[in-house]
Design an enzyme around this catalytic site. Structure first.
Site, short mmCIF file in Angstrom:
data_model
loop_
_atom_site.label_atom_id
_atom_site.label_comp_id
_atom_site.label_asym_id
_atom_site.label_seq_id
_atom_site.Cartn_x
_atom_site.Cartn_y
_atom_site.Cartn_z
N GLU A 68 0.79 -1.04 0.01
CA GLU A 68 0.12 0.74 0.20
C GLU A 68 1.21 1.04 0.09
O GLU A 68 0.52 2.21 -0.66
CB GLU A 68 -1.30 0.07 1.03
CG GLU A 68 -1.91 1.12 1.47
CD GLU A 68 -2.86 1.75 2.89
OE1 GLU A 68 -3.58 0.64 3.57
OE2 GLU A 68 -3.80 2.11 2.56
N ASP A 85 -0.52 -5.17 2.65
CA ASP A 85 -1.30 -4.11 3.48
C ASP A 85 -0.58 -4.34 5.18
O ASP A 85 -0.56 -4.92 5.74
CB ASP A 85 -3.04 -3.74 3.82
CG ASP A 85 -3.03 -2.61 4.78
OD1 ASP A 85 -2.53 -1.68 4.56
OD2 ASP A 85 -4.62 -2.49 3.92
N ILE A 87 -0.38 -2.62 6.85
CA ILE A 87 -1.04 -1.70 8.59
C ILE A 87 -2.91 -1.92 7.53
O ILE A 87 -2.79 -0.75 7.20
CB ILE A 87 -0.65 -1.11 9.83
CG1 ILE A 87 0.49 -1.04 10.26
CG2 ILE A 87 -1.93 -1.03 10.68
CD1 ILE A 87 1.22 0.06 11.37
N ASP A 88 -3.42 -2.54 8.30
CA ASP A 88 -4.74 -2.50 7.22
C ASP A 88 -5.68 -1.66 8.69
O ASP A 88 -5.82 -2.86 9.82
CB ASP A 88 -5.46 -3.70 6.94
CG ASP A 88 -6.82 -2.74 6.12
OD1 ASP A 88 -6.99 -2.64 5.43
OD2 ASP A 88 -7.72 -4.07 6.41
N THR A 90 -5.18 1.90 9.97
CA THR A 90 -4.29 2.56 10.05
C THR A 90 -5.00 3.60 11.25
O THR A 90 -4.34 3.70 12.22
CB THR A 90 -3.93 3.60 8.81
OG1 THR A 90 -2.73 2.60 8.33
CG2 THR A 90 -2.65 4.24 9.67
N ASP A 213 -5.78 -4.44 0.41
CA ASP A 213 -7.41 -4.48 1.47
C ASP A 213 -7.79 -5.54 2.02
O ASP A 213 -8.94 -6.14 2.77
CB ASP A 213 -8.41 -3.21 1.59
CG ASP A 213 -8.08 -2.07 1.34
OD1 ASP A 213 -6.85 -1.07 2.98
OD2 ASP A 213 -8.20 -1.21 0.75
C1 IPD Z 1 -8.85 0.78 5.18
C2 IPD Z 1 -9.71 0.05 6.16
C3 IPD Z 1 -10.89 0.75 5.98
C4 IPD Z 1 -11.63 1.34 4.81
C5 IPD Z 1 -10.25 1.58 4.27
C6 IPD Z 1 -9.11 0.87 3.71
P1 IPD Z 1 -6.05 0.90 5.59
O1 IPD Z 1 -7.03 0.48 5.40
O2 IPD Z 1 -9.45 -1.25 5.54
O3 IPD Z 1 -11.22 -0.68 6.84
O4 IPD Z 1 -12.55 1.66 5.27
O5 IPD Z 1 -11.38 1.66 2.70
O6 IPD Z 1 -8.37 1.91 2.90
O7 IPD Z 1 -5.90 3.02 5.04
O8 IPD Z 1 -5.89 1.07 7.33
O9 IPD Z 1 -4.80 0.28 5.14
#
Ligand code: IPD
Length: 265
Positions: A68, A85, A87-88, A90, A213
């Protein structure tokens, strides 16, 4: 020969423990904005990505890396690639809300063949190998058998609002809150997908998410017996990023909700 999922899991767990410890030292100067005021990245996301890239490269030198937080060109140009990812979730991570994870999917010739999602706070690890089922902490998992909305828990996310994508998810979620038995919001698409896979959530959708994601979570749901498509029932369109996962039994009912809400948009 199937992929060494244990080795990938070990690397994910090491990265997860690293970011968990790192959070205690994180300062406000180490948090940055991406596309908007509410779209953030931390130094820990970047450190986690570097760690994962280096360790996956050392363990699997023939497999490319696509994360990412870096620039890796066209995802579809790779034959074998880890989609990561670092950190999913963040925003949750930053606030100390415990639902965040490391997500690693392996795509080979356009097909996802392996998946690992590690939740450092809960120390839960979800894995899947195509054709061999999905597991949580080494034990097989399966989607739920809930057949209707009134007995179902739904989960969703609102990344689309942050990205100003229209139509967004707000009015559809409001409608679904009234139809479902319960509604949950983890803040991590990868975790929501794992929760559909282990049956504690019955359906999940989101309007605008990226391969990092959903790549791993999608395989984990499919291998747990569930279904993952776009909002039209077709395979996910990577550009649109509309992702819908369910236990299978709720799929058609929710596809009808999407059709009604979107009216062809
Ligand atoms: C996010 C998470 C979140 C979703 C966002 C993503 P990130 O990823 O998965 O649940 O609602 O669309 O971007 O930015 O924390 O890696």
């Amino acid at each position: 020969m199937s992929i060494d999922i244990t080795r990938i899991s070990d690397i994910a767990a090491q990265a997860g423990e690293m970011i968990k410890a790192r959070r205690e030292q994180l300062t406000s100067r180490e948090v940055f904005h991406k596309s908007s005021e509410t779209d953030i990245v931390t130094v820990a996301d970047r450190e986690s990505e570097t760690f994962l890239r280096e360790h996956l490269k050392a363990a699997f030198p023939d497999i490319a890396f696509y994360g990412e937080e870096g620039s890796y060109g066209d995802l579809n140009s790779y034959e074998r690639v880890f989609i990561v990812d670092p950190i999913d979730g963040t925003t949750s991570y930053l606030h100390g809300y415990p639902f965040y994870c490391i997500s690693i999917g392996l795509r080979e010739n356009g097909v996802t063949t392996g998946a690992v999602v590690y939740l450092p706070y809960l120390k839960d690890i979800y894995t899947a190998i195509r054709g061999e089922g999905a597991k949580k902490n080494g034990k097989p998992i399966h989607v739920s058998a809930v057949p209707d909305f009134v007995n179902a828990i739904g989960a969703t996310g609102f990344g689309c609002v942050r990205s100003h994508v229209k139509p967004d998810n707000v009015d559809l979620s409001a409608k679904m809150i009234r139809k479902l038995q319960g509604f949950r919001r983890s803040g991590s698409a990868a975790i929501d997908l794992c929760h559909v896979a282990d049956g504690c959530v019955d359906l999940y959708w989101e309007f605008y998410i990226k391969p990092w994601d959903y790549e791993a979570g999608r395989l984990i749901v499919q291998e747990a017996g569930g279904k993952v498509t776009g909002f039209d029932g077709n395979p996910i369109d990577e550009k649109a990023g509309r992702v819908f996962a369910s236990n299978g039994l709720l799929h058609n009912d929710m596809l009808r909700e999407f059709a009604e809400y979107l009216g062809g948009k």
